[in-house]
Design a protein around this motif. Structure first.
Motif, PDB file in Angstrom:
ATOM      1  N   ILE A   1       0.851  -1.193   0.000  1.00  0.00           N
ATOM      2  CA  ILE A   1       0.000   0.000   0.000  1.00  0.00           C
ATOM      3  C   ILE A   1       0.888   1.244   0.000  1.00  0.00           C
ATOM      4  N   PRO A   2       0.914   1.982  -1.093  1.00  0.00           N
ATOM      5  CA  PRO A   2       1.762   3.192  -1.148  1.00  0.00           C
ATOM      6  C   PRO A   2       1.386   4.191  -0.063  1.00  0.00           C
ATOM      7  N   GLY A   3       2.402   4.763   0.559  1.00  0.00           N
ATOM      8  CA  GLY A   3       2.162   5.785   1.568  1.00  0.00           C
ATOM      9  C   GLY A   3       2.074   5.265   2.984  1.00  0.00           C
ATOM     10  N   LEU A   4       2.012   3.950   3.147  1.00  0.00           N
ATOM     11  CA  LEU A   4       1.902   3.372   4.490  1.00  0.00           C
ATOM     12  C   LEU A   4       3.225   2.720   4.857  1.00  0.00           C
ATOM     13  N   GLU A   5       3.910   3.268   5.846  1.00  0.00           N
ATOM     14  CA  GLU A   5       5.236   2.778   6.212  1.00  0.00           C
ATOM     15  C   GLU A   5       5.155   1.683   7.273  1.00  0.00           C
ATOM     16  N   PRO A   6       6.031   0.663   7.174  1.00  0.00           N
ATOM     17  CA  PRO A   6       6.000  -0.438   8.148  1.00  0.00           C
ATOM     18  C   PRO A   6       6.299  -0.007   9.574  1.00  0.00           C
ATOM     19  N   ALA A   7       7.118   1.030   9.747  1.00  0.00           N
ATOM     20  CA  ALA A   7       7.487   1.466  11.104  1.00  0.00           C
ATOM     21  C   ALA A   7       6.252   1.842  11.910  1.00  0.00           C
TER      22      ALA A   7
ATOM     23  N   GLN B   1       2.168   9.489  10.482  1.00  0.00           N
ATOM     24  CA  GLN B   1       1.882   9.040   9.119  1.00  0.00           C
ATOM     25  C   GLN B   1       0.390   9.126   8.824  1.00  0.00           C
ATOM     26  N   ALA B   2      -0.430   8.856   9.838  1.00  0.00           N
ATOM     27  CA  ALA B   2      -1.884   8.983   9.664  1.00  0.00           C
ATOM     28  C   ALA B   2      -2.251  10.431   9.356  1.00  0.00           C
ATOM     29  N   PHE B   3      -1.638  11.377  10.050  1.00  0.00           N
ATOM     30  CA  PHE B   3      -1.892  12.801   9.779  1.00  0.00           C
ATOM     31  C   PHE B   3      -1.513  13.160   8.342  1.00  0.00           C
ATOM     32  N   VAL B   4      -0.401  12.600   7.867  1.00  0.00           N
ATOM     33  CA  VAL B   4       0.032  12.870   6.490  1.00  0.00           C
ATOM     34  C   VAL B   4      -0.997  12.337   5.496  1.00  0.00           C
ATOM     35  N   LEU B   5      -1.453  11.098   5.699  1.00  0.00           N
ATOM     36  CA  LEU B   5      -2.442  10.502   4.799  1.00  0.00           C
ATOM     37  C   LEU B   5      -3.755  11.277   4.812  1.00  0.00           C
ATOM     38  N   LEU B   6      -4.181  11.729   5.986  1.00  0.00           N
ATOM     39  CA  LEU B   6      -5.433  12.466   6.102  1.00  0.00           C
ATOM     40  C   LEU B   6      -5.343  13.866   5.501  1.00  0.00           C
ATOM     41  N   SER B   7      -4.149  14.440   5.486  1.00  0.00           N
ATOM     42  CA  SER B   7      -3.997  15.811   4.999  1.00  0.00           C
ATOM     43  C   SER B   7      -3.669  15.890   3.515  1.00  0.00           C
ATOM     44  N   ASN B   8      -3.341  14.744   2.897  1.00  0.00           N
ATOM     45  CA  ASN B   8      -3.011  14.759   1.468  1.00  0.00           C
ATOM     46  C   ASN B   8      -4.226  15.123   0.633  1.00  0.00           C
ATOM     47  N   LYS B   9      -4.000  15.934  -0.375  1.00  0.00           N
ATOM     48  CA  LYS B   9      -5.094  16.337  -1.269  1.00  0.00           C
ATOM     49  C   LYS B   9      -4.980  15.590  -2.593  1.00  0.00           C
ATOM     50  N   GLY B  10      -6.117  15.511  -3.292  1.00  0.00           N
ATOM     51  CA  GLY B  10      -6.124  14.844  -4.582  1.00  0.00           C
ATOM     52  C   GLY B  10      -6.385  13.358  -4.451  1.00  0.00           C
TER      53      GLY B  10
ATOM     54  N   GLY C   1      -6.269   6.299   0.880  1.00  0.00           N
ATOM     55  CA  GLY C   1      -5.285   6.674   1.894  1.00  0.00           C
ATOM     56  C   GLY C   1      -5.926   7.300   3.120  1.00  0.00           C
ATOM     57  N   LYS C   2      -7.002   8.053   2.912  1.00  0.00           N
ATOM     58  CA  LYS C   2      -7.666   8.703   4.053  1.00  0.00           C
ATOM     59  C   LYS C   2      -8.338   7.674   4.955  1.00  0.00           C
ATOM     60  N   PHE C   3      -8.873   6.607   4.368  1.00  0.00           N
ATOM     61  CA  PHE C   3      -9.445   5.534   5.181  1.00  0.00           C
ATOM     62  C   PHE C   3      -8.359   4.862   6.015  1.00  0.00           C
TER      63      PHE C   3
ATOM     64  N   PHE D   1       3.915  13.454  20.248  1.00  0.00           N
ATOM     65  CA  PHE D   1       4.925  12.984  19.298  1.00  0.00           C
ATOM     66  C   PHE D   1       4.372  12.889  17.882  1.00  0.00           C
ATOM     67  N   ALA D   2       3.056  12.650  17.755  1.00  0.00           N
ATOM     68  CA  ALA D   2       2.439  12.608  16.429  1.00  0.00           C
ATOM     69  C   ALA D   2       2.526  13.967  15.747  1.00  0.00           C
ATOM     70  N   VAL D   3       2.278  15.005  16.515  1.00  0.00           N
ATOM     71  CA  VAL D   3       2.368  16.366  15.972  1.00  0.00           C
ATOM     72  C   VAL D   3       3.816  16.673  15.571  1.00  0.00           C
ATOM     73  N   ILE D   4       4.754  16.312  16.448  1.00  0.00           N
ATOM     74  CA  ILE D   4       6.172  16.514  16.133  1.00  0.00           C
ATOM     75  C   ILE D   4       6.540  15.740  14.871  1.00  0.00           C
ATOM     76  N   GLY D   5       6.113  14.474  14.808  1.00  0.00           N
ATOM     77  CA  GLY D   5       6.427  13.643  13.649  1.00  0.00           C
ATOM     78  C   GLY D   5       5.838  14.198  12.363  1.00  0.00           C
ATOM     79  N   TYR D   6       4.625  14.729  12.446  1.00  0.00           N
ATOM     80  CA  TYR D   6       3.973  15.303  11.259  1.00  0.00           C
ATOM     81  C   TYR D   6       4.762  16.512  10.752  1.00  0.00           C
ATOM     82  N   VAL D   7       5.167  17.377  11.659  1.00  0.00           N
ATOM     83  CA  VAL D   7       5.950  18.557  11.278  1.00  0.00           C
ATOM     84  C   VAL D   7       7.280  18.135  10.657  1.00  0.00           C
ATOM     85  N   LEU D   8       7.915  17.122  11.251  1.00  0.00           N
ATOM     86  CA  LEU D   8       9.194  16.645  10.726  1.00  0.00           C
ATOM     87  C   LEU D   8       9.026  16.063   9.331  1.00  0.00           C
ATOM     88  N   ARG D   9       7.986  15.250   9.125  1.00  0.00           N
ATOM     89  CA  ARG D   9       7.748  14.639   7.810  1.00  0.00           C
ATOM     90  C   ARG D   9       7.506  15.712   6.751  1.00  0.00           C
ATOM     91  N   ARG D  10       6.709  16.711   7.081  1.00  0.00           N
ATOM     92  CA  ARG D  10       6.382  17.758   6.119  1.00  0.00           C
ATOM     93  C   ARG D  10       7.599  18.607   5.750  1.00  0.00           C
TER      94      ARG D  10
END
Length: 493
Positions: free
Chosen positions: A34-40, A216-225, A387-389, A418-427
């Motif tokens: 599944i693209p966009g979903l990381e094993p970690a 990663q969930a925040f990234v998937l939920l925030s992706n557009k398109g 991805g949003k699901f 840590f989720a918020v920190i991780g989201y900022v770092l990923r972006r």
């Protein structure tokens, strides 16, 4: 030796262990597909569950996901030109052109077979290297473990290439977090700010779940398109990969050897092994211009090298108790929960566990290869999932997993932090792995350093008068010097 193998077989014969191997591998393959979903992230969610299992079953559930994901990541990389896992980037170079030529099934077969060869060689390296290094580790004292932990942290930072300075900052942040709590040496609180719930330190599990899964969930939920894809599977022959491997056996063996070696170096892992393997395969090829245009040798180099890391990366953990990456830090948590101490004593006190681990890793690679060989036609449909699901499900499981470990609301809030920190770092393209390794290796380094200074009455020369400590210190100095020299050369050029 035979007695140990029989004891290991007895460990593996447990239904819980067999199910953990099979379920872990299938979950990993699914995640990789599944693209966009990381094993970690998924491993982080499963971490609390692994604590409730037997030690071997808990470890194999996580390792199965880890190893299976590298197998499954080849599916979208080859069919969609989209890496299913971050380490499948180079797989797209030659896998996708082959799929465009109508050779998708052949490319997948090459990827599966290469991954299997790399995985088996990696396990064999673990069998031979771990006991030898564990024997070496019996000569380690506090100075040596302090230098080894420092070397691991240096490697983790330097392995991030262009992001070295952000990685160093994140490592420092992780060391700071790891120092929070009650200092056992002097029985005094450190950075708790009179908050009693921080006396036990920042819990690792919620931090891992937040940083890897929920971010990663925040990234998937925030992706557009559009976030789902259509794929076509063309060509014939899921077993043709064996023929291609035999034709390129030198490439496969060289790539596997590089993967094993890179797995031993903290922080280097799959990315370093893939880059060097692919570069060498192209350099020694009779047709280097065809690389990136559908050359099977390029695909073999990529997939063999990244899977050759999966077991060898466990060598530093088992031999020295030093995790080389974030997953090994999670496995260390599993060992700790079950009162297993990685290092030389583990080989002496729990030979049946070590033998069972070896056998289980062999079985995991066999399960992954057989499953993918017959289930690929259905696995490709996973690319159509929204991805949003997926993000919504991960977010819910993240909160449940972080809360369920100790049934404390503070753990869920820590995970969210840590989720918020991780989201900022990923972006912003900043690596988050150094934070976790700083939380794990930082306390090891500080504790061993205090012990060393106590033994020597503050005499720092003990780090250069002990041979092993001196060698590790020289490796640290050499690594930093080479890195700085590289920067200076770039600026002059």
């Amino acid at each position: 030796m035979l007695d140990t193998i029989l004891l290991g077989l007895n460990e593996v014969a447990s239904l819980n262990v067999i199910l953990a191997i099979v379920i872990g591998a299938i979950i990993g393959i699914t995640i990789g597909s599944i693209p966009g979903l990381e094993p970690a992230g998924v491993i982080a969610i499963l971490l609390p569950l692994s604590f409730s299992l037997d030690p071997l079953a808990g470890v194999m559930l996580l390792v199965g996901v880890y190893g299976g994901a590298w197998y499954g990541g080849a599916i979208p990389a080859i069919l969609m030109n989209t890496p299913g896992t971050p380490v499948a980037v180079l797989t797209t170079y030659d896998g996708y052109p082959m799929a465009q030529r109508g050779e998708g099934k052949r490319a997948l077969s090459i990827a599966y077979t290469s991954s299997f060869v790399g995985g088996i060689i990696s396990v064999a390296s673990l069998v031979f290297l771990a006991p030898v290094l564990a024997e070496v580790a019996t000569n380690f004292g506090s100075p040596e473990f302090a230098m080894l932990a420092l070397l691991g942290m240096i490697f983790v930072v330097l392995a991030h290439g262009k992001h070295v300075f952000p990685a160093a900052i994140m490592l420092g942040f992780g060391i700071f977090l790891g120092s929070i709590g009650l200092d056992r040496s002097f029985n005094t609180p450190v950075y708790t700010f009179d908050q009693t719930w921080l006396l036990g330190g920042v819990p690792l599990v919620p931090a891992v779940i937040g940083l890897f899964a929920m971010s990663q969930a925040f990234v998937l939920l925030s992706n557009k398109g559009p976030d789902s894809f259509e794929t076509k599977l063309e060509g014939t022959g899921y077993f043709s990969g064996f023929v291609d491997i035999l034709k390129n056996k030198v490439v496969a063996l060289r790539s596997a050897a590089l993967g094993v070696f890179m797995g031993l170096l903290p922080g280097v892992g799959e990315f370093g092994s893939q880059f060097f393997s692919y570069t060498l395969a192209q350099k020694f090829s009779k047709d280097p211009e065809s690389f990136g245009k559908g050359n099977p040798a390029g695909l073999i180099a990529s997939e063999t090298s990244n899977n050759a890391v999966t077991a060898s990366v466990m060598v530093p953990l088992l031999a020295f108790g030093i995790p080389a990456d974030a997953l090994m830090a999670m496995l260390l948590a599993v060992f700790t929960v079950h009162n297993y101490t990685p290092g030389p004593t583990l080989f002496a006190e729990r030979p049946e566990f070590i033998s069972g681990l070896y056998i289980s890793l062999f079985l995991m690679n066999i399960v992954a290869f057989v499953y993918l060989t017959f289930a690929t036609r259905w696995m490709v449909n996973l690319t159509k999932i929204s991805g949003k699901f997926i993000g919504s499900v991960i977010l819910i499981l993240g909160f449940v997993g972080s809360y369920s470990q100790n049934y404390q609301a503070s753990d869920a809030l820590i995970a969210l932090f840590f989720a918020v920190i991780g989201y900022v770092l990923r972006r912003n393209g900043i690596p988050g792995i150094p934070i976790i390794l700083g939380m794990v290796l930082g306390p090891v380094f500080l504790t061993r350093l205090k012990q060393s200074m106590g033994i020597s009455n503050g005499d720092m020369t003990m780090f250069v008068t002990r041979p092993i400590s001196l060698v590790l210190l020289c490796m640290i100095v050499l690594s930093v010097t080479v890195f700085i020299w590289g920067i200076v050369r770039k600026q002059r050029g």
